[in-house]
Design a protein around this motif. Structure first.
Motif, mmCIF file in Angstrom:
data_model
loop_
_atom_site.group_PDB
_atom_site.id
_atom_site.type_symbol
_atom_site.label_atom_id
_atom_site.label_comp_id
_atom_site.label_asym_id
_atom_site.label_seq_id
_atom_site.Cartn_x
_atom_site.Cartn_y
_atom_site.Cartn_z
ATOM 1 N N ARG A 165 18.301 2.586 7.869
ATOM 2 C CA ARG A 165 18.859 1.291 8.482
ATOM 3 C C ARG A 165 19.758 0.428 7.760
ATOM 4 O O ARG A 165 20.779 0.059 8.197
ATOM 5 C CB ARG A 165 17.918 0.615 9.262
ATOM 6 N N VAL A 166 19.337 0.467 6.524
ATOM 7 C CA VAL A 166 19.843 -0.579 5.751
ATOM 8 C C VAL A 166 21.379 0.226 5.111
ATOM 9 O O VAL A 166 22.529 -0.185 5.118
ATOM 10 C CB VAL A 166 19.392 -0.640 4.251
ATOM 11 N N GLU A 167 21.239 1.436 5.020
ATOM 12 C CA GLU A 167 22.523 2.296 4.514
ATOM 13 C C GLU A 167 23.419 2.340 5.722
ATOM 14 O O GLU A 167 24.724 2.233 5.686
ATOM 15 C CB GLU A 167 22.132 3.788 4.456
ATOM 16 N N GLU A 168 23.060 2.403 7.140
ATOM 17 C CA GLU A 168 23.971 2.357 8.195
ATOM 18 C C GLU A 168 24.708 1.009 8.214
ATOM 19 O O GLU A 168 25.823 0.882 8.648
ATOM 20 C CB GLU A 168 22.913 2.766 9.347
ATOM 21 N N ALA A 169 23.831 -0.084 8.011
ATOM 22 C CA ALA A 169 24.260 -1.395 8.103
ATOM 23 C C ALA A 169 25.626 -1.502 7.029
ATOM 24 O O ALA A 169 26.555 -2.111 7.266
ATOM 25 C CB ALA A 169 23.221 -2.590 7.742
ATOM 26 N N PHE A 170 25.258 -1.007 5.719
ATOM 27 C CA PHE A 170 26.430 -1.168 4.847
ATOM 28 C C PHE A 170 27.491 -0.206 5.257
ATOM 29 O O PHE A 170 28.729 -0.877 5.184
ATOM 30 C CB PHE A 170 25.808 -0.495 3.611
ATOM 31 N N ARG A 171 27.211 0.834 5.873
ATOM 32 C CA ARG A 171 28.392 1.577 6.167
ATOM 33 C C ARG A 171 29.360 0.769 7.334
ATOM 34 O O ARG A 171 30.537 0.910 7.119
ATOM 35 C CB ARG A 171 28.064 3.067 6.800
ATOM 36 N N ASN A 172 28.574 0.127 8.221
ATOM 37 C CA ASN A 172 29.074 -0.545 9.364
ATOM 38 C C ASN A 172 29.908 -1.738 8.881
ATOM 39 O O ASN A 172 31.095 -1.862 9.169
ATOM 40 C CB ASN A 172 28.195 -0.989 10.300
ATOM 41 N N LEU A 173 29.306 -2.210 7.885
ATOM 42 C CA LEU A 173 29.908 -3.400 7.126
ATOM 43 C C LEU A 173 31.128 -3.027 6.451
ATOM 44 O O LEU A 173 32.140 -3.559 6.441
ATOM 45 C CB LEU A 173 29.186 -4.287 6.000
ATOM 46 N N LYS A 174 31.366 -2.045 5.603
ATOM 47 C CA LYS A 174 32.200 -1.378 4.835
ATOM 48 C C LYS A 174 33.657 -0.928 5.755
ATOM 49 O O LYS A 174 34.622 -0.991 5.373
ATOM 50 C CB LYS A 174 31.912 -0.618 3.897
ATOM 51 N N SER A 175 33.155 -0.513 6.876
ATOM 52 C CA SER A 175 34.134 0.268 7.976
ATOM 53 C C SER A 175 35.282 -0.787 8.349
ATOM 54 O O SER A 175 36.396 -0.558 8.580
ATOM 55 C CB SER A 175 33.652 1.018 8.990
ATOM 56 N N GLY A 176 34.723 -2.100 8.518
ATOM 57 C CA GLY A 176 35.701 -3.122 8.834
ATOM 58 C C GLY A 176 36.671 -3.861 7.767
ATOM 59 O O GLY A 176 37.421 -4.523 8.057
ATOM 60 N N LEU A 177 36.312 -3.353 6.406
ATOM 61 C CA LEU A 177 36.888 -3.740 5.668
ATOM 62 C C LEU A 177 38.263 -2.943 5.270
ATOM 63 O O LEU A 177 38.906 -2.917 4.767
ATOM 64 C CB LEU A 177 36.030 -4.008 4.276
ATOM 65 N N SER A 232 0.870 -1.010 0.001
ATOM 66 C CA SER A 232 0.208 0.139 -0.079
ATOM 67 C C SER A 232 0.904 1.175 0.021
ATOM 68 O O SER A 232 2.268 1.312 0.336
ATOM 69 C CB SER A 232 -0.747 0.104 1.174
ATOM 70 N N ASP A 233 0.377 2.408 -0.294
ATOM 71 C CA ASP A 233 1.047 3.729 -0.315
ATOM 72 C C ASP A 233 1.769 3.998 0.977
ATOM 73 O O ASP A 233 2.646 4.313 1.132
ATOM 74 C CB ASP A 233 -0.013 4.733 -0.676
ATOM 75 N N ASP A 234 0.979 3.681 2.245
ATOM 76 C CA ASP A 234 1.718 3.879 3.608
ATOM 77 C C ASP A 234 2.827 3.219 3.753
ATOM 78 O O ASP A 234 3.857 3.478 4.259
ATOM 79 C CB ASP A 234 0.673 3.870 4.483
ATOM 80 N N GLU A 235 2.604 1.808 3.316
ATOM 81 C CA GLU A 235 3.712 0.449 3.575
ATOM 82 C C GLU A 235 4.966 1.066 2.757
ATOM 83 O O GLU A 235 6.090 0.954 3.198
ATOM 84 C CB GLU A 235 3.378 -0.660 3.281
ATOM 85 N N VAL A 236 4.827 1.511 1.593
ATOM 86 C CA VAL A 236 6.004 1.848 0.622
ATOM 87 C C VAL A 236 6.569 3.154 1.357
ATOM 88 O O VAL A 236 7.869 2.990 1.357
ATOM 89 C CB VAL A 236 5.385 2.284 -0.803
ATOM 90 N N ALA A 237 6.056 4.055 1.729
ATOM 91 C CA ALA A 237 6.535 5.384 2.469
ATOM 92 C C ALA A 237 7.292 4.976 3.588
ATOM 93 O O ALA A 237 8.463 5.603 3.751
ATOM 94 C CB ALA A 237 5.343 6.236 2.520
ATOM 95 N N LEU A 238 6.441 3.948 4.445
ATOM 96 C CA LEU A 238 7.033 3.541 5.600
ATOM 97 C C LEU A 238 8.603 2.853 5.179
ATOM 98 O O LEU A 238 9.700 3.028 6.028
ATOM 99 C CB LEU A 238 6.442 2.881 6.320
ATOM 100 N N ALA A 239 8.674 2.122 4.397
ATOM 101 C CA ALA A 239 9.781 1.250 3.826
ATOM 102 C C ALA A 239 10.763 2.220 3.570
ATOM 103 O O ALA A 239 11.989 1.859 3.789
ATOM 104 C CB ALA A 239 9.350 0.438 2.947
ATOM 105 N N TYR A 240 10.453 3.100 2.559
ATOM 106 C CA TYR A 240 11.444 4.206 1.901
ATOM 107 C C TYR A 240 12.161 4.890 3.215
ATOM 108 O O TYR A 240 13.356 5.188 3.397
ATOM 109 C CB TYR A 240 10.730 5.058 1.082
ATOM 110 N N LYS A 241 11.255 5.405 4.321
ATOM 111 C CA LYS A 241 11.886 5.962 5.214
ATOM 112 C C LYS A 241 12.875 5.249 6.167
ATOM 113 O O LYS A 241 13.433 5.793 6.893
ATOM 114 C CB LYS A 241 10.740 6.836 6.190
ATOM 115 N N GLU A 242 12.570 3.965 6.216
ATOM 116 C CA GLU A 242 13.328 3.078 6.955
ATOM 117 C C GLU A 242 14.677 2.664 6.306
ATOM 118 O O GLU A 242 15.638 1.901 6.831
ATOM 119 C CB GLU A 242 12.761 1.878 7.298
ATOM 120 N N LEU A 243 14.930 3.153 4.978
ATOM 121 C CA LEU A 243 16.051 2.823 4.191
ATOM 122 C C LEU A 243 17.320 3.274 4.829
ATOM 123 O O LEU A 243 18.484 2.604 4.710
ATOM 124 C CB LEU A 243 16.173 3.578 2.938
#
Length: 96
Positions: free
Chosen positions: A84-96, A71-82
């Motif tokens: 968290r994914v970006e932070e996880a990638f930053r954390n993953l790459k910092s150890g490399l 639904s529109d609300d679910e898509v907007a919420l998922a987009y706003k939660e991105l």
């Protein structure tokens, strides 16, 4: 002041005009932030008021295009939660 243009956009357009006057058309064509407001001819460039007005329609809004069945609300919420994914990638790459 231009019709239907916010104060911030007015400042950007004034800065664009100053740079256009100083650098000429070739100095700004590759700048994506500015080029979306320009109409470029062979040897000249000018601020296109129609492009400015079209862009001003979306001030203060963001648009998301998806082919998801959420639904529109679910898509907007998922987009706003991105973040968290970006932070996880930053954390993953910092150890490399």
């Amino acid at each position: 002041m231009r019709k239907n243009v916010t104060v911030l956009l007015e400042l950007v357009l004034d800065k664009l005009q100053a740079k256009l006057d100083k650098l000429g058309p070739s100095g700004l064509v590759k700048n994506r932030a500015y080029s979306k407001f320009l109409t470029v001819d062979k040897a000249s460039a000018r601020i296109d008021e129609a492009k400015v007005a079209e862009d001003a329609k979306f001030d203060g809004k963001y648009a998301i295009r998806t082919n998801s069945e959420l639904s529109d609300d679910e898509v907007a919420l998922a987009y706003k939660e991105l973040w968290r994914v970006e932070e996880a990638f930053r954390n993953l790459k910092s150890g490399l």
